[in-house]
Structure formats: structure tokens, C-alpha cells
Write an enzyme that holds these catalytic residues in place. Structure first.
Site, PDB file in Angstrom:
ATOM      1  N   CYS A   2       8.601  -3.244 -44.767  1.00 31.81           N
ATOM      2  CA  CYS A   2       7.705  -2.887 -45.182  1.00 31.81           C
ATOM      3  C   CYS A   2       8.152  -2.194 -46.964  1.00 31.81           C
ATOM      4  O   CYS A   2       6.961  -3.248 -47.593  1.00 31.81           O
ATOM      5  CB  CYS A   2       7.769  -1.042 -44.417  1.00 31.81           C
ATOM      6  SG  CYS A   2       5.943  -0.283 -45.164  1.00 31.81           S
ATOM      7  N   ARG A  27       4.821   4.615 -47.388  1.00 32.97           N
ATOM      8  CA  ARG A  27       4.623   2.992 -46.872  1.00 32.97           C
ATOM      9  C   ARG A  27       4.357   3.534 -45.135  1.00 32.97           C
ATOM     10  O   ARG A  27       4.516   2.378 -44.270  1.00 32.97           O
ATOM     11  CB  ARG A  27       4.932   2.349 -47.446  1.00 32.97           C
ATOM     12  CG  ARG A  27       4.730   1.667 -49.074  1.00 32.97           C
ATOM     13  CD  ARG A  27       5.621   0.658 -48.874  1.00 32.97           C
ATOM     14  NE  ARG A  27       5.289  -0.374 -49.161  1.00 32.97           N
ATOM     15  CZ  ARG A  27       4.360  -1.327 -49.653  1.00 32.97           C
ATOM     16  NH1 ARG A  27       3.812  -1.302 -51.365  1.00 32.97           N
ATOM     17  NH2 ARG A  27       4.632  -2.710 -49.273  1.00 32.97           N
ATOM     18  N   TRP A  75       9.387  -1.200 -41.287  1.00 30.37           N
ATOM     19  CA  TRP A  75       8.777  -0.782 -40.119  1.00 30.37           C
ATOM     20  C   TRP A  75       8.691  -2.412 -39.125  1.00 30.37           C
ATOM     21  O   TRP A  75       8.892  -2.911 -39.552  1.00 30.37           O
ATOM     22  CB  TRP A  75       7.575  -0.782 -40.412  1.00 30.37           C
ATOM     23  CG  TRP A  75       6.416   0.152 -39.738  1.00 30.37           C
ATOM     24  CD1 TRP A  75       6.649   0.754 -39.356  1.00 30.37           C
ATOM     25  CD2 TRP A  75       5.362  -0.975 -39.334  1.00 30.37           C
ATOM     26  NE1 TRP A  75       5.030   1.318 -39.021  1.00 30.37           N
ATOM     27  CE2 TRP A  75       4.313  -0.138 -38.092  1.00 30.37           C
ATOM     28  CE3 TRP A  75       4.786  -2.178 -38.754  1.00 30.37           C
ATOM     29  CZ2 TRP A  75       3.452  -0.436 -37.996  1.00 30.37           C
ATOM     30  CZ3 TRP A  75       4.026  -2.839 -38.403  1.00 30.37           C
ATOM     31  CH2 TRP A  75       3.284  -1.532 -37.500  1.00 30.37           C
ATOM     32  N   ASN A 101       9.970  -8.598 -46.608  1.00 26.98           N
ATOM     33  CA  ASN A 101       9.052  -8.430 -45.617  1.00 26.98           C
ATOM     34  C   ASN A 101       7.744  -9.481 -45.265  1.00 26.98           C
ATOM     35  O   ASN A 101       8.320 -10.210 -45.816  1.00 26.98           O
ATOM     36  CB  ASN A 101       7.533  -7.695 -46.373  1.00 26.98           C
ATOM     37  CG  ASN A 101       8.398  -6.058 -47.291  1.00 26.98           C
ATOM     38  OD1 ASN A 101       9.322  -5.566 -45.905  1.00 26.98           O
ATOM     39  ND2 ASN A 101       7.812  -6.118 -48.353  1.00 26.98           N
ATOM     40  N   GLY A 102       7.361  -9.766 -44.258  1.00 36.77           N
ATOM     41  CA  GLY A 102       6.948 -10.759 -43.804  1.00 36.77           C
ATOM     42  C   GLY A 102       7.665 -11.508 -41.774  1.00 36.77           C
ATOM     43  O   GLY A 102       7.636 -10.595 -41.521  1.00 36.77           O
ATOM     44  N   GLU A 492     -14.162   8.448 -38.936  1.00 30.24           N
ATOM     45  CA  GLU A 492     -12.775   9.254 -39.838  1.00 30.24           C
ATOM     46  C   GLU A 492     -12.626  10.553 -39.681  1.00 30.24           C
ATOM     47  O   GLU A 492     -11.328  10.210 -39.235  1.00 30.24           O
ATOM     48  CB  GLU A 492     -13.351   9.176 -42.150  1.00 30.24           C
ATOM     49  CG  GLU A 492     -12.966   9.415 -42.452  1.00 30.24           C
ATOM     50  CD  GLU A 492     -11.352   8.235 -42.394  1.00 30.24           C
ATOM     51  OE1 GLU A 492     -11.596   6.835 -42.008  1.00 30.24           O
ATOM     52  OE2 GLU A 492     -10.691   8.081 -43.459  1.00 30.24           O
ATOM     53  N   LYS A 496      -8.142  10.580 -38.879  1.00 26.30           N
ATOM     54  CA  LYS A 496      -7.839  11.222 -38.809  1.00 26.30           C
ATOM     55  C   LYS A 496      -6.874  11.943 -38.681  1.00 26.30           C
ATOM     56  O   LYS A 496      -5.680  12.105 -38.209  1.00 26.30           O
ATOM     57  CB  LYS A 496      -8.665  11.919 -39.980  1.00 26.30           C
ATOM     58  CG  LYS A 496      -8.773  12.100 -41.686  1.00 26.30           C
ATOM     59  CD  LYS A 496      -8.065  11.352 -41.925  1.00 26.30           C
ATOM     60  CE  LYS A 496      -7.270   9.261 -42.162  1.00 26.30           C
ATOM     61  NZ  LYS A 496      -7.283   8.857 -42.805  1.00 26.30           N
ATOM     62  N   GLU A 499      -3.986   9.901 -36.742  1.00 27.50           N
ATOM     63  CA  GLU A 499      -3.252   9.268 -36.955  1.00 27.50           C
ATOM     64  C   GLU A 499      -2.060  10.486 -37.256  1.00 27.50           C
ATOM     65  O   GLU A 499      -1.029  10.209 -37.084  1.00 27.50           O
ATOM     66  CB  GLU A 499      -3.652   9.252 -38.737  1.00 27.50           C
ATOM     67  CG  GLU A 499      -4.473   8.167 -38.484  1.00 27.50           C
ATOM     68  CD  GLU A 499      -4.678   7.635 -39.881  1.00 27.50           C
ATOM     69  OE1 GLU A 499      -5.557   7.807 -40.604  1.00 27.50           O
ATOM     70  OE2 GLU A 499      -4.240   6.117 -40.518  1.00 27.50           O
ATOM     71  N   HIS A 515     -24.806   7.909 -23.294  1.00 24.47           N
ATOM     72  CA  HIS A 515     -24.900   6.188 -22.282  1.00 24.47           C
ATOM     73  C   HIS A 515     -23.156   6.915 -22.108  1.00 24.47           C
ATOM     74  O   HIS A 515     -22.500   5.335 -21.204  1.00 24.47           O
ATOM     75  CB  HIS A 515     -25.103   6.041 -22.867  1.00 24.47           C
ATOM     76  CG  HIS A 515     -26.322   5.906 -23.770  1.00 24.47           C
ATOM     77  ND1 HIS A 515     -27.607   5.708 -22.891  1.00 24.47           N
ATOM     78  CD2 HIS A 515     -26.495   6.362 -25.359  1.00 24.47           C
ATOM     79  CE1 HIS A 515     -28.866   6.048 -23.454  1.00 24.47           C
ATOM     80  NE2 HIS A 515     -28.670   6.197 -24.927  1.00 24.47           N
ATOM     81  N   LYS A 614       1.441   2.598 -44.777  1.00 25.04           N
ATOM     82  CA  LYS A 614       0.716   2.640 -45.354  1.00 25.04           C
ATOM     83  C   LYS A 614      -0.077   1.213 -45.989  1.00 25.04           C
ATOM     84  O   LYS A 614      -1.221   1.945 -46.224  1.00 25.04           O
ATOM     85  CB  LYS A 614       1.139   3.599 -47.097  1.00 25.04           C
ATOM     86  CG  LYS A 614      -0.042   3.559 -48.267  1.00 25.04           C
ATOM     87  CD  LYS A 614      -0.429   4.274 -47.668  1.00 25.04           C
ATOM     88  CE  LYS A 614      -1.432   5.152 -48.484  1.00 25.04           C
ATOM     89  NZ  LYS A 614      -2.765   5.938 -47.687  1.00 25.04           N
TER      90      LYS A 614
HETATM   91  C1  AGP Z   1      -5.998   5.770 -43.195  1.00 25.47           C
HETATM   92  O1  AGP Z   1      -5.463   6.443 -42.867  1.00 25.47           O
HETATM   93  C2  AGP Z   1      -5.391   4.550 -42.706  1.00 25.47           C
HETATM   94  N1  AGP Z   1      -3.638   4.939 -43.107  1.00 25.47           N
HETATM   95  C3  AGP Z   1      -5.638   2.979 -42.261  1.00 25.47           C
HETATM   96  O2  AGP Z   1      -6.593   2.808 -41.445  1.00 25.47           O
HETATM   97  C4  AGP Z   1      -6.209   2.210 -43.774  1.00 25.47           C
HETATM   98  O3  AGP Z   1      -6.975   3.074 -43.795  1.00 25.47           O
HETATM   99  C5  AGP Z   1      -5.313   0.502 -43.196  1.00 25.47           C
HETATM  100  O4  AGP Z   1      -4.876  -0.379 -43.024  1.00 25.47           O
HETATM  101  C6  AGP Z   1      -6.642  -0.582 -44.512  1.00 25.47           C
HETATM  102  O5  AGP Z   1      -5.400   0.149 -45.605  1.00 25.47           O
HETATM  103  P1  AGP Z   1      -5.938  -0.441 -47.277  1.00 25.47           P
HETATM  104  O6  AGP Z   1      -7.118   0.133 -47.345  1.00 25.47           O
HETATM  105  O7  AGP Z   1      -4.373  -0.601 -48.228  1.00 25.47           O
HETATM  106  O8  AGP Z   1      -6.617  -2.236 -47.245  1.00 25.47           O
END
Ligand code: AGP
Length: 619
Positions: A2, A27, A75, A101-102, A492, A496, A499, A515, A614
Site C-alpha cells: 500500500c 491508506r 495491504w 506496491n503493485g 452511500e 459507510k 465500512e 419486490h 484508502k
Molecule cells: C469510500 O468510503 C471507500 N473507502 C471507497 O469506496 C472509495 O470511495 C473507492 O475505493 C474509490 O476511491 P477513489 O475515490 O480514491 O478512487
């Protein structure tokens, strides 16, 4: 994935690396490590599963000295969350140390080849394969005249054999005053300080020590030697990079009086929204301008369709944008998940304008969607928060949302900043198309009033959210329902809650409940009914009636002046009556706070939720 930090300079590297890692904690990661040394001190590595504070304790037990170092927060992608899989990784001959990273897709074949040539492995990561590949080439290149050139040639050769993505920082113990960095589809920035140089995946990792940076492009390799750096392109030619000064808060560690970044960022929304809109209204008070788009009025008028692309919360913001632009700019709209767009291959007319939305500007899926659209000859604009991010640099133009650094993994102020940007875009496009002068003026006034309105709503719903979250925090599942522009807000709200509190939550358009989803309603399964759109009031009341008939609990968000029948809601919060266009923003505020307090009630770490990162820089 990460976070990567590298340092070479006048200071002891250890505190600089630890601060850099701390600045990147937001992150998301599950282990961390670092290596430090220089000409006088042999390189030593410490690694720890868990947080940077655990790593700090480990580092204190060993005497780590030196002015050169690399660090990483991991991560997990390849291999479990173990100390052996934590970066930095060292080649089996001990000569190379690397953070990455990657994802290296052909790691299995490379590993096989290396094993046949005598390499041994202690862990399961693709990164350990890469560091050994570099070491193997270094052994092959024994005829190269200087160690420094041999180091560089080995890194370049190894990278040329990789399939996949990487951002790396690598040390060669034969060249203790040097570092090499390289990137391909994973961010890497060079920081240029006073008698010190940095490498990082995120400018926040510079910990405020420099704002002068060079954003590396794919295929580039940077070689740091003492105070000097040299960048070469994929074709090995030397480049003359431009050092840019970034207008971005690079020291983001200050929490002030807040107990978490999520809380701080929720309460920063009046200010962040003000920043998003600052200087962007037209002089006649009926429209907006968004200079960075670099689209002429003619190009905008010719647009036949807008396609909005994002992931997670950014996708939800796009869904709000869809309703807003359709209503105010009267333009056909489509919204797509970035990960789906890339493989969908939908026919797109040349007059389709694409907007990719990404807070971090580094999300792999969003970047891949951007590349795919550009490959097909389409113009791609970006809405992003991170200055100089890859999305910002690789799109054809765009709008910075100016929400400020968002540290909490769960997006709050960046989400509302994205909606505010869509509001400005709706005004801008709307006034070129069918929106009247007076309608434009009303919307501009509503947007100018928005920061104050958000401040008042936050102040008035904070206690309500805390008490309500306490009451419902033990529930195992929630529904969130909303109609029209509030449907994405329901999505959303559910995201939230999931998460940060790990409570199961799903969202539906209000009309969909009957439905199928209604089958699950029972007394311990509450539903948030987002009913603050006066036009939809009777429909929302129908939903509440259906839920109550099944003995479900209703938590309603209503609108002042339109009271609900008392027997239909168990808990209710009334939002002020505002212009309909800003309803999505004010309706999400109590939901952000509810998720935040529910998470605290359940003892969760709101800023570093489990399993999340993040910026998701892998596909
Ligand atoms: C939002 O709360 C998330 N952590 C996640 O869904 C995030 O919005 C998504 O990964 C996209 O991230 P970005 O806007 O940095 O592209």
C-alpha cells in the site's frame, strides 16, 4: 500495495521513515517494515505485523543507524499477513532490499526460474521474487564497470521481464549511498528537499518536509545518489524532469481537537465545500465556470451524452451526478462502475464526454477505465481530489475538488466535494443548454448557502446520531432506502455503515423494497427511510407503512414542515427545507455520523477499518 517511503539525506533515516509511514497509515495496511543503513552502518531491516506503533517499538529495540532507508506499509495481496511477507524484502544473497506496491502477474514462472538457479525464498510474496530477480541479474552483470551502473542495469533488466504493475524503491548494499525507484501503473513521487531526497507513493509521506516534487511517469527509473537524482525513461534516455511545487497540505498528521480523522473530516465539510466552490461562480450569479476542464463551450454543447465512472463512494457520487445533470443540464446520462466499464466494451459515440471520479486519483480500476476510454479516442475529464495524482495527469482535463487531504479510509468530505463538483458542472452545462437565468440564480444562491446549512445540520444532528447509533448498534442488518437523488445517498449510507462498523447494510430504491428485500423485515431489522424529498413524500410514507406492517423499525430522515405520522417511525430527524439540488449533501450528513457513532459503540477503529485500503491500487 500500500505505501512506500524512501529517504536519502542529512538526517537519520529512521525517524523520517517512521513519520512517512505514519502519514500513510490512513491508506489502510496490515503490516509495516523498514530498512536503514549507509556507508558507515550495515543495512538492517525491522518488520512487524500490525500498526506502525508496533514497528516503532521493534525499531527501538535494535539500534538502527544510517542516512539511507526505505519503508513500507503492506495491504496483503500475495501471501498472508505474516512478518515473513512484510516488506522490505531482501534477496537471498542479502545484497538487495526492496519495497513494492503493485502485483507481479508472472511471479510464479520467475520464481521457478530463480529456484532452478539456486535462489531460496522465505515467504510467499511476488515482491520477494522481484528482489531476487534483480540480484540474479546483478550476478550476471559482473562485467559492468562500476557497481552503481551494475545496480541500475540489474533493476532495469529485472523490470523489463515483469508483467504486472509496480512502484518500487530499492537499495543495493554495494552502493550504500544510493536508492533506485521505478513505477509502472502504481504511483511514485520523488520529493526534492534541502540536502535530502525522498521517494514515496503518496506526497503525504514527505511529512511536510518538502512540497517540491517530480511525479514519475510509467516506465521511468529514478536513481538517487547523495543529493543528486537522475531520471531515465523507458528507452533508457536521460530525462530533464520539472520539479513542481505542489499546492497541497503535505503534513496531514494534525487531528486538532478531534478524536479521529473520520470525525474531523465530517465536521470539516462546511469548509471543504466552500473550497470546492470558491471562485467558481460566474459574475452574473447565474452559472459556474470550471476552467480546468479545457472543453470549449461548443464542445460542451455538442455533447450528446455524459458517462460518469468511479468506484465505491465515487461511484455513488456519480449516481447523484447522473440525477443532477439529467435534471439541470437535460443531457442523457450513464454511470458505470470503473471495473465494469473496462471490460464491457459498450459502443460509445464520439460525442460522449467521459468523467472519471476518484478522490485519490490512484484507483487502479478507475485508471484502467480512463486508459480504455482514451484508447478508443474518447475525451476523458477527471474529478479528483489529489493534486498531481495519476488520474489528474493522465486525463484530458478536469476539476480539482479541493476537499483537502482525506485521511479516514471511509470517504466523507471527498464524497460531498464530488457532489458539489457535479452541482457546479450541472450549473455550467445547464446554463449552456436549457436552464433559465432565474433557475441558475436560485441554484447559485443555494450553493452559496450550502456551507452554512451543512454546518447547522451537523451541529443539530450530532446528538441525534450519537443517541440513535447507541440504540441500534447491536442490530446485525440494516436497509437504507431512498428515491431519486436520495437512492445513491442510501447506497452511500449503507456503505459507510458497513465500512466502519462492520454491520451488514443494503440499499434499495424505495420502490424496490416490495419486490423482494421486504422478505427480511422483522423487528430487529431496521430500515433508514431517506424521505427528505418533498415530491416523494407520499411514496416514502407508503414504504414506512409497509415496513411497520411487518413490525420493522423505521429510522426516518424527513424535512421540516412535513411531519410523518408518529406511528410510522421509531426515530426521526428533520432536515431543513432546502433547494432540492442540495438535498443529497445534507441528507448524507446524519448517515455519516450514524455510521461513525455506531462504529465507536462497537469498538471499531473508524480510521483504519479492517480489510480496507484508502487507495486501491490493484485491480
Ligand atoms: C469510500 O468510503 C471507500 N473507502 C471507497 O469506496 C472509495 O470511495 C473507492 O475505493 C474509490 O476511491 P477513489 O475515490 O480514491 O478512487
Amino acid at each position: 500495495m500500500c505505501g512506500i517511503i524512501g529517504y536519502i539525506g542529512k538526517e537519520e533515516a529512521l525517524p523520517v521513515l517512521l513519520k512517512g509511514l505514519t502519514c500513510m497509515e490512513y491508506r489502510g495496511y496490515d503490516s509495516a517494515g523498514l530498512s536503514v543503513g549507509d556507508e558507515q552502518h550495515a543495512f538492517q531491516t525491522v518488520r512487524a505485523v500490525g500498526r506502525v506503533v508496533q514497528l516503532t517499538k521493534r525499531a527501538a529495540e535494535v539500534s538502527l543507524r544510517g542516512h539511507v532507508g526505505i519503508g513500507h506499509t503492506r495491504w496483503a495481496t500475495h501471501g498472508g499477513i505474516t512478518e515473513n511477507n512484510t516488506h522490505p524484502h531482501t534477496s537471498c544473497d542479502g545484497k538487495f532490499i526492496l519495497v513494492h506496491n503493485g502485483v507481479i502477474e508472472n511471479y510464479a514462472a520467475l520464481k521457478e526460474h530463480l529456484k532452478k538457479n539456486g535462489c531460496t525464498f522465505y515467504g510467499d510474496t511476488d515482491t520477494e521474487v522481484l528482489v531476487n530477480l534483480i540480484a540474479w541479474h546483478y550476478r550476471q552483470f559482473s562485467d559492468i564497470s562500476t557497481l552503481s551502473k551494475r545496480f541500475k542495469a540489474s533493476v532495469r533488466k529485472a523490470l523489463s521481464e515483469l508483467q504486472g504493475t509496480y512502484g518500487i524503491a530499492v537499495i543495493c548494499t554495494d552502493c550504500p549511498n544510493e536508492l533506485i525507484g521505478a513505477r509502472k501503473s502504481s504511483p511514485l513521487v520523488l520529493g526534492v528537499g534541502k540536502e535530502e531526497l525522498f521517494l514515496a507513493s503518496d506526497i503525504g509521506a514527505f511529512g511536510g518536509r518538502t512540497k517540491d516534487v517530480v511525479f514519475l511517469s510509467d516506465g521511468e527509473i529514478v536513481h538517487l545518489q547523495g543529493n543528486e537524482f537522475h531520471i531515465t525513461g523507458a528507452d533508457e534516455r536521460a530525462l530533464s524532469p520539472t520539479v513542481e511545487t505542489v499546492d497541497w497540505d503535505t503534513d496531514v498528521s494534525d487531528l486538532g481537537s478531534y478524536t479521529s480523522y473520520m470525525q474531523k473530516e465530517i465536521f470539516e465539510q462546511p469548509k471543504s465545500l466552500e473550497n470546492t466552490m470558491l471562485g467558481r461562480f460566474s459574475a452574473d450569479g447565474s452559472s459556474a465556470h470550471l476552467g480546468g476542464l479545457q472543453l470549449s463551450a461548443d464542445e460542451l454543447r455538442r455533447a450528446e451524452r455524459l458517462l460518469l465512472i468511479g468506484c465505491g463512494s465515487a461511484y455513488h457520487a456519480c449516481k447523484v451526478g447522473e440525477y443532477l445533470l439529467e435534471r439541470y443540464a437535460r443531457i442523457p446520462m450513464e454511470v458505470e462502475y470503473a471495473s465494469e466499464f473496462r471490460y464491457r466494451n459498450a459502443p460509445l459515440s464520439k460525442n460522449t464526454l467521459i468523467f472519471v471520479v476518484s478522490q485519490s486519483g490512484e484507483t487502479r480500476d478507475t485508471l484502467d477505465a480512463l486508459h480504455e476510454a482514451r484508447r478508443k479516442g474518447l475525451r476523458v475529464s477527471a474529478i479528483t481530489n489529489a493534486v498531481g495524482s495519476t488520474v489528474a495527469r493522465e486525463s484530458d482535463g478536469g476539476v480539482y475538488q479541493r476537499s483537502g487531504s482525506e485521511i479516514g479510509v471511509a470517504s466523507t468530505k471527498a464524497f460531498t466535494g464530488q457532489i458539489a463538483t457535479f452541482l457546479l458542472l450541472s450549473l455550467y452545462l445547464g446554463r449552456m443548454r436549457e436552464m433559465s437565468f432565474s433557475e441558475g440564480c436560485r441554484l447559485v444562491q443555494a450553493l452559496k448557502d450550502l456551507p452554512t446549512c451543512v454546518k447547522e445540520v451537523l451541529a443539530s444532528c450530532d446528538d441525534w446520531a450519537r443517541t440513535t447509533a447507541k440504540k441500534y448498534a447491536k442490530c446485525q442488518s440494516f436497509y437504507f432506502i431512498g428515491r431519486q437523488m436520495l437512492f445513491p445517498i442510501a447506497l452511500e449510507g449503507a456503505l459507510k455503515l458497513k465500512e466502519v462498523s462492520y454491520i451488514h447494510a443494503e440499499a434499495y430504491p424505495g420502490g424496490e423494497l416490495k419486490h423482494g428485500p421486504i422478505a427480511l423485515i422483522e423487528p430487529s431489522f431496521p430500515t433508514f427511510v431517506l424521505a427528505s424529498d418533498p415530491d416523494m413524500l407520499s411514496k416514502n410514507i407508503n414504504n414506512m407503512t409497509e415496513i411497520k406492517a411487518r413490525k420493522g423499525q423505521v429510522i426516518a430522515l424527513g424535512i421540516e414542515g412535513c411531519p410523518f405520522p408518529k406511528d410510522l417511525c421509531d426515530d426521526v430527524f428533520y432536515l431543513p427545507k432546502v433547494h432540492e439540488a442540495i438535498l443529497p449533501i445534507i441528507t448524507v450528513l446524519p448517515l455519516q455520523l450514524f455510521a461513525y457513532y455506531a462504529a465507536l459503540e462497537r469498538g471499531c477503529d473508524v480510521d483504519k477499518p479492517r480489510n480496507l485500503a484508502k487507495a486501491v491500487t490493484v485491480e
